[in-house]
Design a protein around this motif. Structure first.
Motif, mmCIF file in Angstrom:
data_model
loop_
_atom_site.group_PDB
_atom_site.id
_atom_site.type_symbol
_atom_site.label_atom_id
_atom_site.label_comp_id
_atom_site.label_asym_id
_atom_site.label_seq_id
_atom_site.Cartn_x
_atom_site.Cartn_y
_atom_site.Cartn_z
ATOM 1 N N LEU A 87 0.803 -1.226 0.000
ATOM 2 C CA LEU A 87 0.000 0.000 0.000
ATOM 3 C C LEU A 87 0.834 1.273 0.000
ATOM 4 N N HIS A 88 2.053 1.246 0.519
ATOM 5 C CA HIS A 88 2.802 2.480 0.722
ATOM 6 C C HIS A 88 3.988 2.658 -0.215
ATOM 7 N N ASP A 89 4.399 1.631 -0.919
ATOM 8 C CA ASP A 89 5.530 1.746 -1.837
ATOM 9 C C ASP A 89 5.039 1.834 -3.282
ATOM 10 N N GLN A 90 5.867 2.492 -4.124
ATOM 11 C CA GLN A 90 5.571 2.588 -5.551
ATOM 12 C C GLN A 90 6.129 1.345 -6.249
ATOM 13 N N TRP A 91 5.236 0.480 -6.726
ATOM 14 C CA TRP A 91 5.724 -0.737 -7.393
ATOM 15 C C TRP A 91 4.904 -1.112 -8.623
ATOM 16 N N LEU A 92 3.752 -0.465 -8.827
ATOM 17 C CA LEU A 92 2.954 -0.735 -10.019
ATOM 18 C C LEU A 92 3.444 0.118 -11.189
ATOM 19 N N PRO A 93 3.262 -0.346 -12.428
ATOM 20 C CA PRO A 93 3.709 0.426 -13.600
ATOM 21 C C PRO A 93 3.021 1.786 -13.674
ATOM 22 N N GLN A 94 3.768 2.782 -14.217
ATOM 23 C CA GLN A 94 3.266 4.136 -14.406
ATOM 24 C C GLN A 94 2.814 4.798 -13.107
ATOM 25 N N GLY A 95 3.214 4.240 -11.964
ATOM 26 C CA GLY A 95 2.881 4.849 -10.691
ATOM 27 C C GLY A 95 1.408 4.846 -10.343
ATOM 28 N N VAL A 96 0.631 3.919 -10.896
ATOM 29 C CA VAL A 96 -0.803 3.876 -10.611
ATOM 30 C C VAL A 96 -1.023 3.432 -9.170
ATOM 31 N N PRO A 97 -2.081 3.914 -8.506
ATOM 32 C CA PRO A 97 -2.318 3.541 -7.108
ATOM 33 C C PRO A 97 -2.847 2.117 -6.988
ATOM 34 N N VAL A 98 -2.634 1.535 -5.819
ATOM 35 C CA VAL A 98 -3.142 0.200 -5.523
ATOM 36 C C VAL A 98 -4.559 0.341 -4.972
ATOM 37 N N ILE A 99 -5.519 -0.287 -5.644
ATOM 38 C CA ILE A 99 -6.921 -0.238 -5.215
ATOM 39 C C ILE A 99 -7.349 -1.643 -4.829
ATOM 40 N N GLY A 100 -7.637 -1.828 -3.556
ATOM 41 C CA GLY A 100 -8.038 -3.139 -3.074
ATOM 42 C C GLY A 100 -8.672 -3.040 -1.700
ATOM 43 N N SER A 101 -9.123 -4.147 -1.214
ATOM 44 C CA SER A 101 -9.786 -4.207 0.090
ATOM 45 C C SER A 101 -8.751 -4.415 1.191
ATOM 46 N N GLN A 102 -8.609 -3.416 2.067
ATOM 47 C CA GLN A 102 -7.671 -3.553 3.169
ATOM 48 C C GLN A 102 -8.152 -4.586 4.191
ATOM 49 N N ASP A 103 -9.470 -4.732 4.307
ATOM 50 C CA ASP A 103 -10.002 -5.751 5.221
ATOM 51 C C ASP A 103 -9.597 -7.145 4.770
ATOM 52 N N LEU A 104 -9.710 -7.403 3.452
ATOM 53 C CA LEU A 104 -9.314 -8.706 2.927
ATOM 54 C C LEU A 104 -7.804 -8.912 3.060
ATOM 55 N N MET A 105 -7.028 -7.839 2.871
ATOM 56 C CA MET A 105 -5.580 -7.959 3.026
ATOM 57 C C MET A 105 -5.224 -8.337 4.463
ATOM 58 N N THR A 106 -5.916 -7.721 5.426
ATOM 59 C CA THR A 106 -5.678 -8.062 6.829
ATOM 60 C C THR A 106 -6.115 -9.486 7.133
ATOM 61 N N GLU A 107 -7.267 -9.878 6.572
ATOM 62 C CA GLU A 107 -7.798 -11.221 6.825
ATOM 63 C C GLU A 107 -6.868 -12.300 6.307
ATOM 64 N N PHE A 108 -6.286 -12.095 5.122
ATOM 65 C CA PHE A 108 -5.408 -13.106 4.524
ATOM 66 C C PHE A 108 -3.938 -12.884 4.882
ATOM 67 N N GLY A 109 -3.658 -11.862 5.713
ATOM 68 C CA GLY A 109 -2.274 -11.611 6.112
ATOM 69 C C GLY A 109 -1.404 -11.135 4.970
ATOM 70 N N VAL A 110 -1.956 -10.318 4.112
ATOM 71 C CA VAL A 110 -1.232 -9.824 2.932
ATOM 72 C C VAL A 110 -0.810 -8.375 3.190
ATOM 73 N N SER A 111 0.479 -8.123 3.282
ATOM 74 C CA SER A 111 1.001 -6.768 3.463
ATOM 75 C C SER A 111 2.190 -6.480 2.554
ATOM 76 N N ARG A 112 2.927 -7.524 2.196
ATOM 77 C CA ARG A 112 4.088 -7.383 1.327
ATOM 78 C C ARG A 112 3.799 -8.015 -0.025
ATOM 79 N N VAL A 113 4.501 -7.539 -1.049
ATOM 80 C CA VAL A 113 4.313 -8.085 -2.394
ATOM 81 C C VAL A 113 4.675 -9.566 -2.424
ATOM 82 N N SER A 114 5.591 -9.981 -1.564
ATOM 83 C CA SER A 114 5.983 -11.394 -1.533
ATOM 84 C C SER A 114 4.797 -12.302 -1.210
#
Length: 642
Positions: A293-320
């Motif tokens: 969510l906080h680092d620039q890693w998508l092409p052309q600098g586009v923002p990351v749009i997703g569900s933070q609740d789902l990211m927390t639920e699945f333990g997803v915080s890093r690109v790895s």
């Protein structure tokens, strides 16, 4: 640094071809060539202010003299000590070292050694150098186009050395820009003449309605940012190790802080680091260092749009967490479930490395991902002046027409006057009256209408006869505004016609000034007009259209590889939807096809990325099929130059 080979060879010839001759008793001795190379021998040696360390310094210098064959010049050497050193100790050191004493070193290698609170006072010598250079030129002998050349080639280079190490105060940069602007418009840095365009307009690109002068503040930041990039990409260098040991010994450069009482060099580097925090982009390795969510890693600098609740639920915080490290592919189901479809598309277009490489920061403004000051300058200009540029007037012409405008064969002074015509920057009488000057508003050439840019160069009867009698044979009476004329003429004219128009504009302006200031005769005979246009345009007047050159024939023949080597030709095709297809064919020296293959992928961010992926895929297949000595061939020049 990217200089062409011819330039490198020229500089090396200057360095390696020099020869010296020594005068002995007034007679020159046989010449000889140096073989130890170039070096900078001016050094600062730090030591404790006691006799033991002074003797150690003398011993080191003596060893250096015996080993190198060089002798230390004590007449040019100096000693400076802290104020806490007693006078008798200072005198003892001075007598032991046999050098002159000074209170402090103002500069070392052209840079200030001590920088206090008043940065403007410390760096004021940069402004003085610019002032002396501008003041030394004879403004009366220089056209405005000549001043432009001198500013770009000489003046703008004066602060570059200091600006590559330190951030100069904004007020100092503004003072330098003010002097340069005064010199350009009036020829005198101390005299405040009318300036017909803002400095912001002059610093625009020539393809964006400007003249391409440097914005010194933006250029300063871009130069200092190069030091940040060197520390990040070359951590083994002495510069990087010193800064790391002092300011971020337990961390990394990305998280480095200002620290306690930092040097101004380090403070300058940190002040420029926002370029990489905002403009840098992560090249994905294993993804462990990249925050989704906080680092620039998508092409052309586009923002990351997703569900933070789902990211927390699945333990997803890093690109790895989004990568299947076994198959080296994205976890498509997880990505598709958490993120918005637009974000999913961008994520899947990012290729993943086949080996376990680490995440690295890259600079997306260049093809190879390495930062350069030129791309950094463009980025800083876009960021710092974006809001101001968006609210300013739009360019008079689109970028392709400006490129066409500046590439003609007309003389620079003609192009400069034509640029002011297109940008409405000429001191015609209507403009002077708007600026509060009490002048006669009528055209000095025809005395029928108010003198505006459109009237002087289009609707004036003298101008209409001028254009019709010129090699262009223009009928300009049909146009009702300057914008209409420029829109029609610039799109229809070729390079030669445009050069003649620029020369014609200059001739008209020259004729008008002769009438105003020298009581010249009008109208100018057509024969004189033709001769004058031909000379200024540097183009034949008999041919004002360019004959199209035939396109070179492309040789599609296949060249045989050397004996014992196989040739693998590969190619990629990328659709506008991002889908990409690969293809390859392997042949021996007889032209016999030994293997062929094709592959289809759903996502590729660009055509060059598709070609690179095709190259990687081709190398993998070559290894799998048992080809060890392979010559890879592609039709993508950009890929070949990477």
């Amino acid at each position: 640094m990217g200089f062409p080979p011819s330039w490198v060879a020229l500089i090396m010839s200057c360095v390696t071809s020099v020869r010296f001759s020594i005068m002995l008793n007034g007679n020159p001795q046989p010449s000889f060539a140096p073989f130890r190379g170039l070096r900078q021998d001016d050094s600062i040696i730090f030591a404790r202010a006691n006799t033991q360390e002074a003797e150690c310094v003398l011993d080191i210098l003596s060893t250096y003299e015996r080993a190198s064959g060089q002798v230390i010049n004590l007449d040019k050497s100096m000693l400076s000590v802290s104020r806490n050193v007693p006078q008798n100790g200072f005198n003892e050191l001075k007598q032991l070292l046999n050098v002159k004493a000074v209170e402090g070193f103002d500069k070392y290698l052209g840079l200030p050694t001590m920088i206090g609170k008043s940065k403007t006072r410390i760096f004021n010598f940069v402004k003085d150098r610019v002032w002396k250079k501008l003041k030394g030129w004879k403004e009366s002998t220089l056209s405005r186009a000549g001043r432009e050349v001198l500013i770009k080639s000489v003046v703008q280079a004066i602060p570059s050395y200091v600006m590559s190490c330190f951030i100069l105060p904004d007020s100092l940069c503004a003072d330098i820009e003010r002097m340069v602007s005064r010199f350009y418009w009036g020829g005198d840095v101390d005299k405040r003449d009318l300036q017909w365009a803002s400095w912001q307009k002059l610093t625009r690109s020539k393809f964006d309605d400007g003249l391409g002068f440097r914005d010194f503040k933006s250029f300063n930041i871009a130069l200092v940012a190069k030091n940040w990039w060197r520390i990040y990409t070359q951590p083994e260098t002495l510069l990087a190790q010193v800064f790391k040991g002092v300011y971020f010994a337990q961390g990394d450069l990305l998280g480095a802080k200002r620290g306690y009482r930092p040097s101004y060099a380090w403070s300058s580097i940190l002040r420029s680091s926002w370029i990489f925090h905002e403009g840098g982009r992560w090249k994905i390795g294993d993804g462990s260092q990249i925050d989704i969510l906080h680092d620039q890693w998508l092409p052309q600098g586009v923002p990351v749009i997703g569900s933070q609740d789902l990211m927390t639920e699945f333990g997803v915080s890093r690109v790895s967490h989004l990568i299947d490290h076994t198959t080296k592919t994205w976890k498509y189901a997880l990505v598709d479930f958490i993120f918005h479809p637009a974000t999913v598309s961008h994520i899947l277009k990012i290729p993943l490395p086949l080996n376990g490489s680490v995440d690295t920061l890259m600079w997306p403004e260049t093809v190879d991902g390495n930062y350069c000051s030129k791309s950094g300058y463009i980025f800083v200009r876009r960021k710092l002046l974006g809001a101001c540029s968006s609210s300013s007037s739009q360019p008079s012409l689109p970028a392709p027409l400006w490129k066409k405008f500046w590439r003609t064969s007309a003389q620079p002074r003609c192009k400069e006057v034509a640029w002011r015509v297109v940008s409405s920057l000429l001191p015609v009488r209507a403009t002077l009256r708007r600026r509060g000057m009490d002048v006669d508003p009528l055209c000095p050439v025809c005395a029928n209408e108010e003198e505006t840019v459109f009237h002087l160069f289009v609707s004036c009867p003298v101008a209409q006869n001028f254009w019709f009698g010129s090699p262009l044979s223009l009928r300009v009476h049909e146009f009702s505004s300057m914008e209409d004329f420029l829109a029609v003429f610039f799109r229809a004219a070729d390079d030669d016609a445009l050069a003649l128009w620029q020369a014609g504009v200059y001739t008209l302006w020259e004729m008008r000034n002769r009438v105003v200031f020298r009581d010249g005769e009008i109208p100018v005979p057509v024969a004189v007009v033709i001769q004058r246009c031909s000379m200024l345009a540097a183009a034949p007047v008999s041919e004002v259209t360019v004959v199209p050159r035939p396109a070179p024939l492309l040789q599609a023949t296949w060249a045989r590889p050397p004996r014992g080597i196989y040739k693998l030709n590969f190619d990629a095709a990328v659709a506008t939807t991002g889908e990409v297809g690969f293809g390859l064919i392997v042949r021996n020296m007889l032209g016999e096809v030994l293997a062929s293959a094709a592959q289809y992928l759903l996502h590729a961010a660009s055509a060059i990325l598709g070609e690179a992926l095709a190259f990687r895929w081709s190398m993998q297949l070559a290894v799998q099929m048992g080809f060890r000595r392979v010559l890879f061939e592609t039709d993508c020049l950009q890929l070949f130059q990477l």
